[in-house]
Design a protein around this motif. Structure first.
Motif, short mmCIF file in Angstrom:
data_model
loop_
_atom_site.label_atom_id
_atom_site.label_comp_id
_atom_site.label_asym_id
_atom_site.label_seq_id
_atom_site.Cartn_x
_atom_site.Cartn_y
_atom_site.Cartn_z
N GLN A 1 3.36 7.69 -3.67
CA GLN A 1 2.68 6.33 -3.60
C GLN A 1 2.31 6.31 -1.86
O GLN A 1 1.17 5.93 -1.46
N LEU A 2 3.07 7.08 -1.04
CA LEU A 2 2.71 6.88 0.42
C LEU A 2 1.57 7.83 0.57
O LEU A 2 0.75 7.60 1.30
N MET A 3 1.54 8.96 -0.12
CA MET A 3 0.41 9.86 -0.11
C MET A 3 -0.79 9.50 -0.59
O MET A 3 -1.76 9.51 0.15
N SER A 4 -0.67 8.55 -1.50
CA SER A 4 -1.96 8.00 -2.01
C SER A 4 -2.31 6.92 -1.27
O SER A 4 -3.61 6.82 -0.86
N PHE B 1 15.56 0.82 0.88
CA PHE B 1 14.38 1.80 0.88
C PHE B 1 15.07 3.04 0.43
O PHE B 1 15.71 3.66 1.21
N GLU B 2 14.52 3.46 -0.74
CA GLU B 2 14.77 4.75 -1.26
C GLU B 2 13.86 5.64 -1.06
O GLU B 2 12.59 5.28 -1.54
N ILE B 3 14.06 6.81 -0.78
CA ILE B 3 13.03 7.80 -0.94
C ILE B 3 13.00 8.64 -2.10
O ILE B 3 14.02 9.15 -2.46
N ASN B 4 12.19 8.28 -2.88
CA ASN B 4 11.98 9.42 -4.22
C ASN B 4 10.68 9.81 -4.24
O ASN B 4 9.95 9.47 -3.61
N LEU B 5 10.40 10.72 -5.34
CA LEU B 5 9.19 11.12 -5.62
C LEU B 5 7.98 10.08 -5.64
O LEU B 5 7.00 10.43 -5.05
N THR B 6 8.32 9.19 -6.20
CA THR B 6 7.25 7.90 -6.74
C THR B 6 6.92 7.53 -5.21
O THR B 6 5.82 7.19 -5.12
#
Length: 161
Positions: A13-16, A4-9
């Motif tokens: 996606q989480l925000m969406s 599990f990497e946290i990146n801008l995408t």
């Protein structure tokens, strides 16, 4: 490699996803649950109303059964009174018929007695006439006219007694 990497995408996606959940909650879930709650309340109200109607129907059924029982008792008493009246009428008619029959029999007996007396008088009269005629035939040759008349007068006087 992390799974599990946290990146801008991922963040977008989480925000969406969160935005989609919020929009769904506001426009769909809230209204859905509101409709479901209203439906639940309506169904519960209908169940209470149906239960109340059922109780009222049972009360009406008991009342109608009681009224029917009273009506049957009333009808039975009317029928019994009618039977008693009919029996009384029959008894009165029998008594009246017996009384009338006795009157007719008495009248017939009196008529028979009267006719019998009349016939006896008639027979006595005829017998007297025949006796006079016979006596005259017998005395024709043996007595004179004066003796015949005296004998006839004597016979008639005896007969009148």
């Amino acid at each position: 490699m992390d799974m599990f990497e946290i990146n801008l995408t991922s963040v977008i996606q989480l925000m969406s996803f969160l935005l989609l959940l919020y929009v769904l909650k506001v426009f769909l879930y809230d209204k859905y649950f509101q409709v479901m709650d209203e439906r639940k309340e309506k169904i519960e109200g209908e169940i209470k109303k149906a239960e109340q109607l059922r109780k009222e129907a049972e009360e009406l059924k008991l009342q109608s059964q009681e009224e029917l029982r009273k009506l049957r008792e009333n009808a039975d008493s009317i029928i019994n009174k009618a039977k008693e009246e009919a029996e009384k009428i029959v008894q009165d008619a029998k008594k009246k018929a017996e009384f009338e029959g006795e009157k007719i029999i008495t009248a017939a007996r009196e008529e028979i007695k009267r006719e019998k007396e009349e016939m006896l008088k008639e027979v006595e009269q005829k017998v007297g006439e025949v006796a006079v005629v016979l006596a005259m035939k017998i005395l024709k040759g043996t007595l004179d006219e004066k003796a015949k008349r005296e004998y006839l007068i004597k016979m008639l006087k005896e007969k009148e007694k």
